[in-house]
Design a protein around this motif. Structure first.
Motif, PDB file in Angstrom:
ATOM      1  N   GLN A 249       0.823  -1.215   0.000  1.00  0.00           N
ATOM      2  CA  GLN A 249       0.000   0.000   0.000  1.00  0.00           C
ATOM      3  C   GLN A 249       0.859   1.267   0.000  1.00  0.00           C
ATOM      4  OE1 GLN A 249      -2.875  -0.253   3.191  1.00  0.00           O
ATOM      5  NE2 GLN A 249      -3.906  -2.033   2.305  1.00  0.00           N
ATOM      6  N   LYS A 251       3.785   1.805   1.281  1.00  0.00           N
ATOM      7  CA  LYS A 251       4.649   2.030   2.442  1.00  0.00           C
ATOM      8  C   LYS A 251       5.662   0.902   2.568  1.00  0.00           C
ATOM      9  CE  LYS A 251       1.140   4.577   5.072  1.00  0.00           C
ATOM     10  NZ  LYS A 251       0.373   4.656   6.337  1.00  0.00           N
ATOM     11  N   SER A 298      -6.063  -5.107   7.963  1.00  0.00           N
ATOM     12  CA  SER A 298      -5.545  -3.734   7.919  1.00  0.00           C
ATOM     13  C   SER A 298      -4.811  -3.384   9.200  1.00  0.00           C
ATOM     14  CB  SER A 298      -6.695  -2.747   7.681  1.00  0.00           C
ATOM     15  OG  SER A 298      -7.309  -2.980   6.431  1.00  0.00           O
ATOM     16  N   GLN A 299      -5.331  -3.842  10.326  1.00  0.00           N
ATOM     17  CA  GLN A 299      -4.676  -3.581  11.607  1.00  0.00           C
ATOM     18  C   GLN A 299      -3.307  -4.277  11.663  1.00  0.00           C
ATOM     19  OE1 GLN A 299      -6.884  -4.910  15.017  1.00  0.00           O
ATOM     20  NE2 GLN A 299      -5.429  -4.036  16.495  1.00  0.00           N
ATOM     21  N   ARG A 302      -0.880  -2.344   9.487  1.00  0.00           N
ATOM     22  CA  ARG A 302      -0.406  -1.123  10.149  1.00  0.00           C
ATOM     23  C   ARG A 302       0.680  -1.448  11.169  1.00  0.00           C
ATOM     24  NH1 ARG A 302      -5.904   0.406  10.004  1.00  0.00           N
ATOM     25  NH2 ARG A 302      -6.201  -0.368  12.133  1.00  0.00           N
ATOM     26  N   GLN A 303       0.511  -2.553  11.873  1.00  0.00           N
ATOM     27  CA  GLN A 303       1.521  -2.962  12.837  1.00  0.00           C
ATOM     28  C   GLN A 303       2.854  -3.281  12.164  1.00  0.00           C
ATOM     29  OE1 GLN A 303      -0.369  -6.259  14.818  1.00  0.00           O
ATOM     30  NE2 GLN A 303      -1.649  -4.934  16.137  1.00  0.00           N
ATOM     31  N   HIS A 305       3.904  -1.983   9.264  1.00  0.00           N
ATOM     32  CA  HIS A 305       4.470  -0.707   8.826  1.00  0.00           C
ATOM     33  C   HIS A 305       5.077   0.059   9.996  1.00  0.00           C
ATOM     34  CE1 HIS A 305       1.611  -0.694   5.107  1.00  0.00           C
ATOM     35  NE2 HIS A 305       2.730  -1.333   4.857  1.00  0.00           N
ATOM     36  N   ASP A 306       4.352   0.099  11.104  1.00  0.00           N
ATOM     37  CA  ASP A 306       4.847   0.820  12.282  1.00  0.00           C
ATOM     38  C   ASP A 306       6.102   0.161  12.844  1.00  0.00           C
ATOM     39  OD1 ASP A 306       2.753   2.563  12.009  1.00  0.00           O
ATOM     40  OD2 ASP A 306       1.497   1.615  13.551  1.00  0.00           O
TER      41      ASP A 306
END
Length: 622
Positions: A249, A251, A298-299, A302-303, A305-306
């Motif tokens: 996405q 990133k 999605s969650q 995000r983890q 990516h973070d």
């Protein structure tokens, strides 16, 4: 990569570089230690919301000399977009790009990168009617300095043929839709080899899996900085790379050594099964397209990516770039050495000439089609006598010959689109621009179009009993030749505007239908609707061909008025029971003294089409 491997992998080409002399050395004398990029972001306008949409966000990375970097991620993750940005190409249509590209810690311009890099497209843009060796020969002619001798060029070509395992296929054709050539994997190797002719220091590859599967190919490209987008490689292919930049996405999800993938993802709680292909595992991990629970997926993404953005590994990438910047003084780039620009059109003509007589699609099929049309036309209008009852038949034949010769130029579309695709690739690599391409394309077609016009006329003109003398015949040939040149120029223009076969075909057919309607045959120019007359008739090349052929046939010929001596067209010869051909021309408003003017208009129209085609190619960057 250790020093021993680097030396071994580079041995084949280094010998050729030494043989090539000082000019070749000047081309490749820049030592590239690293290639880096900082905060690369790409924004486009969302088609639905019409608001800015970030498709690539703050990508940062660095790769050292002798390393290979794999760009991976699911479809739509931004791989090709990032690859285009790194190669200083247009990211995507209408995109807003922020970037900082660094070579040896110094900012690199488009010119700098093109001087030291090459780009291998996802699609193999090759001339199918050339052999493998000829493909490399023309790549050398277009990209290497003119000062490099023929023997030095051949030595480099032979080295690449051997290094890529293409000795057995060196004299084989690449392959056309009609003639079978080398395999798909071999085509890929030819594409990579042709980009290595200039010994680039950085090689960008878009989906090169088939090329990298070859051990011989890997032996050559392993000593370069290689950046390759790749979808889902096998374990063996994946392990060929030194580093991985994983996108999802837009990133970054990982950017580091391939050997550290398993440990890194295990450290963030994503344990890889022992015998699973690492490439398959990470793609599944960051791909949310086929997951039923989108919220949970999605969650998790995000983890991931973070976790990367906050990791020590990400900070280490930034430190490596800062170290390169602080340790390298800014300097001017060396002057680029390129092929002689005045010889490029000759090289392109040489390549097109080989294609034209080998590729039956380009002109062979067209010649057969035109000969079939000539036989049909000659036998339908067979030996018409010069009685007034045949005047309409002669007029119809003139219209039919000119209009359908023009219409059948659509057969040139596939060959031109293949040439255009190759031009786009070579232009993006900085080899030449649209002027050289357009000049070569125009000049190489002229002899073939004249041959077609001559052969067609030999059959159709004499079978149809048109004005039976040498002057009339050669004037007919001239008009058909101008007709075909204009028609092919129209094909070039529309194919540049609409570079898709079906669309270009439809547009060309529509344009020819328009020209047929307003050329003065269907409706005489004097009675043609003012809109169609002033907007289209006067720029209709078929109109001038029709007028010129009509003047050629009727300007110096007479016709009998039948047994009852009732003349359909009043003229000064009516007392002799004859019709003067000029009386027929008067009904159309054609003047026998306007032939030179008609020729001038044709030349202007041809020039206009070519200039517009050049302008389209100049303005379009892809």
């Amino acid at each position: 990569m250790d020093e021993q491997n680097t030396s071994a992998h580079g041995s084949d080409l280094s010998d050729v570089e030494k043989e090539a002399g000082s000019d070749y050395a000047h081309l490749t004398n820049t030592t590239i230690r690293s290639f880096g990029w900082q905060n690369v972001s790409v924004t486009v306008k969302d088609r639905q919301t019409k608001k800015p949409k970030l498709i690539l966000s703050d990508a940062t990375g660095i790769i050292q000399a002798g390393e290979m970097l794999a760009l991976m991620g699911p479809s739509g993750s931004g791989k090709t977009t990032l690859l285009n940005v790194l190669a200083h190409r247009e990211a995507t249509s209408g995109a807003v790009v922020t970037k900082s590209l660094l070579v040896n810690g110094t900012k690199a311009s488009r010119k700098d990168l093109r001087r030291i890099s090459s780009y291998v497209e996802q699609e193999d843009a090759l001339v199918g009617s050339l052999t493998v060796r000829e493909t490399l020969y023309f790549a050398a002619q277009l990209s290497l300095p003119a000062t490099i001798s023929k023997s030095e060029r051949l030595a480099r070509i032979n080295s690449l043929v051997a290094a890529f395992g293409l000795q057995g296929q060196s004299e084989s054709l690449i392959g056309t839709p009609i003639r079978k050539g080398v395999s798909g994997g071999q085509k890929r190797r030819v594409s990579v080899a042709s980009q290595l002719i200039t010994s680039p220091k950085i090689l960008f590859l878009d989906e090169p899996t088939s090329g990298l599967d070859s051990a011989a190919s890997f032996e050559v490209i392993n000593f370069l900085i290689v950046v390759a987008s790749i979808h889902q490689p096998s374990t063996t292919t994946f392990e060929l790379f030194d580093k991985l930049l994983l996108l999802s996405q837009g990133k970054v999800a990982y950017n580091g050594p391939v050997t550290g993938v398993r440990d890194y993802f295990a450290a963030i709680g994503q344990h890889m099964p022992l015998y699973m292909n690492p490439a398959e595992f990470i793609i599944q991990l960051v791909n949310t397209d086929f997951v039923q629970d989108q919220g949970k997926a999605s969650q998790q993404l995000r983890q991931v990516h973070d976790a990367w953005s906050q990791s020590d590994a990400a900070a280490d990438v930034v430190r490596q770039i800062e170290t390169e910047i602080s340790g390298t003084p800014t300097r001017e780039a060396d002057e680029a050495v390129s092929a002689n620009p005045y010889l490029i059109p000759i090289t392109l003509m040489h390549r097109s000439f080989i294609k034209s007589y080998r590729d039956v699609v380009a002109y062979g099929i067209r010649i057969a089609m035109y000969m079939g049309l000539a036989i049909m036309m000659g036998t339908v209008w067979l030996r018409l006598d010069t009685d007034q009852k045949n005047i309409n038949a002669f007029t119809n034949a003139i219209f039919f010959g000119g209009a359908f010769m023009s219409f059948m130029a659509v057969a040139y579309i596939p060959a031109f689109l293949e040439d255009r695709q190759l031009f786009v690739k070579e232009r993006m690599n900085g080899l030449y621009g649209p002027t050289a391409f357009m000049v070569a394309n125009f000049l190489i077609g002229l002899p073939y179009l004249f041959i077609i016009s001559f052969l067609f006329s030999i059959i159709a003109y004499w079978l149809g009993n048109f004005r039976p003398n040498a002057e009339g015949f050669w004037m007919w040939v001239m008009w058909l030749f101008l007709d075909l040149v204009a028609a092919e120029s129209l094909v070039v223009l529309l194919s540049c505007l609409l570079p898709m076969f079906v669309v270009a075909l439809a547009a060309t057919a529509f344009a020819n239908g328009l020209w047929m309607s307003v050329n003065g045959f269907m409706v005489q120019p004097g009675t043609l609707n003012v809109f169609w007359r002033y907007v289209f008739h006067y720029i209709d090349y078929q109109a001038y061909v029709f007028q010129g052929m009509m003047v050629n046939e009727f300007g110096k010929r007479t016709y009998t008025c039948g047994t009852d001596c009732h003349c359909m067209y009043p003229s000064a010869l009516e007392p002799q029971c004859k019709v003067e051909g000029k009386a027929i021309l008067q009904t159309y408003g054609f003047n026998t003294g306007s032939v030179d003017k008609y020729v001038g208009y044709m030349l202007l129209i041809i020039l206009g089409y070519r200039l517009l085609g050049w302008l389209v190619m100049y303005l379009r960057k892809h």
